[in-house]
Design an enzyme around this catalytic site. Sequence first.
Site, PDB file in Angstrom:
ATOM      1  N   ARG A  96       0.807  -1.117   0.062  1.00  0.00           N
ATOM      2  CA  ARG A  96      -0.075   0.116  -0.016  1.00  0.00           C
ATOM      3  C   ARG A  96       0.853   1.238  -0.023  1.00  0.00           C
ATOM      4  NH1 ARG A  96      -4.090  -2.829   4.037  1.00  0.00           N
ATOM      5  NH2 ARG A  96      -5.509  -3.722   2.522  1.00  0.00           N
TER       6      ARG A  96
ATOM      7  N   PHE B 135      -7.031  -0.499  -6.299  1.00  0.00           N
ATOM      8  CA  PHE B 135      -6.052  -1.779  -5.994  1.00  0.00           C
ATOM      9  C   PHE B 135      -5.284  -1.732  -4.764  1.00  0.00           C
ATOM     10  CE2 PHE B 135      -2.940  -0.525  -9.697  1.00  0.00           C
ATOM     11  CZ  PHE B 135      -2.574   0.537  -9.048  1.00  0.00           C
ATOM     12  N   GLU B 136      -4.783  -2.989  -4.276  1.00  0.00           N
ATOM     13  CA  GLU B 136      -4.126  -2.964  -3.067  1.00  0.00           C
ATOM     14  C   GLU B 136      -4.953  -2.528  -1.927  1.00  0.00           C
ATOM     15  OE1 GLU B 136      -1.811  -4.646  -3.396  1.00  0.00           O
ATOM     16  OE2 GLU B 136       0.050  -3.584  -4.616  1.00  0.00           O
ATOM     17  N   GLY B 137      -6.270  -3.015  -1.839  1.00  0.00           N
ATOM     18  CA  GLY B 137      -7.453  -2.620  -1.105  1.00  0.00           C
ATOM     19  C   GLY B 137      -8.085  -1.492  -1.438  1.00  0.00           C
TER      20      GLY B 137
END
Length: 381
Positions: free
Chosen positions: A245, A364-366
């Site tokens: 992140r 993306f990445e959460g």
Amino acid sequence: MDVDRLLPTPEAADLIALTREIADKELSPKVDEYEAAETYPEGLFTTLGEAGLLGLPYPEEYGGGGQPYEVYLQVLEELAARWAAVAVATSVHTLACHPLHTFGTAEQKERWLPAMLEGRMIGGYSLSEPQAGSDAAALSCKAERQDDGSGYRIHGTKAWITHGGRAGFYALFARTAPGSHGISCFLAPGATEGLSFGAPERKMGLQAVPTTSAYWDGALLEADRLVGDEGQGLQIAFSALDSGRLGIAACATGLAQAALDAAVSYANERTTFGRRIIDHQGLGFLLADMAAAVDAARATYLDAARRRDLGRPFSRQASAAKLLATDTAMKVTTDAVQVLGGYGYTRDFPVERYMREAKITQIFEGTNQIQRLVISRGLVA
């Protein structure tokens, strides 16, 4: 882009200078053409690997750069300001190396890590599935241990893999038992019999580097491809994502900086009513807000990175950095289009591409909704 960076060592300053030189020579001249044509930049990641830019935050003993995370992220930001797709792929590669470096055995690391960190093998991260994105515990792709001890047979579908079909290895997460403690991590070779890939997704942006699904049809992974213990997969995945992140936060900041630079340059040249448009207060204040937001995003990801470098908890700060930097990228790129007016809406200027590229950073990445969930849970007494 020429950000005045506060770097911890002269070596780090030299590294940033090298990154800018490579980015200006190898990335900037190609990005518009390659993104428009959706052409993969053959050989570019080899160039980055030979320059030592693909293993920066990992130990020198395994071929890494031995750099603090705060320095690595600023290198990533420099790359993103020239070519976001390349920077995101570099961040994903670093993410994919994390499981082996952090949870692998000494033998596994000695066998595979040098080629990964030196860029001789580019990595992909294979966690998401068509029905399991933010909810990683819902994975259904199975890894069945063979009774003869030969390894694991993999069955299932994975989705949203950056560098899918082109990576030399994948950090693969698959189910070895029921429940949330039944996910395991594997270091999967890119060329494996029984592994195939779908056509690249037709994306709004980041088009030069493919994102694909992967189809596992009974492919056999040898037993020593298991990273960590069986059932440790979610712990490994979430540990990697905290750092990943921060990589996306740095990429988003670089993208926002590029949009700000383009808007400022245009505002200094364009005139209306006998004055440069930057001299009109309404426009000047908009640019000031954009600049302040980019500075804040950079400061936030650097704060989280320094906590990581000191060995302090940084999960909440990583989510805050990802949330703030990516929301900033979306707003700053949108405002840059506004500054350029009608020209900003055309492909004659890069700001329309920056705006399209910024959107995915919030996903993306959460997703940023997940980041808010992580942050709020960190506030519970």
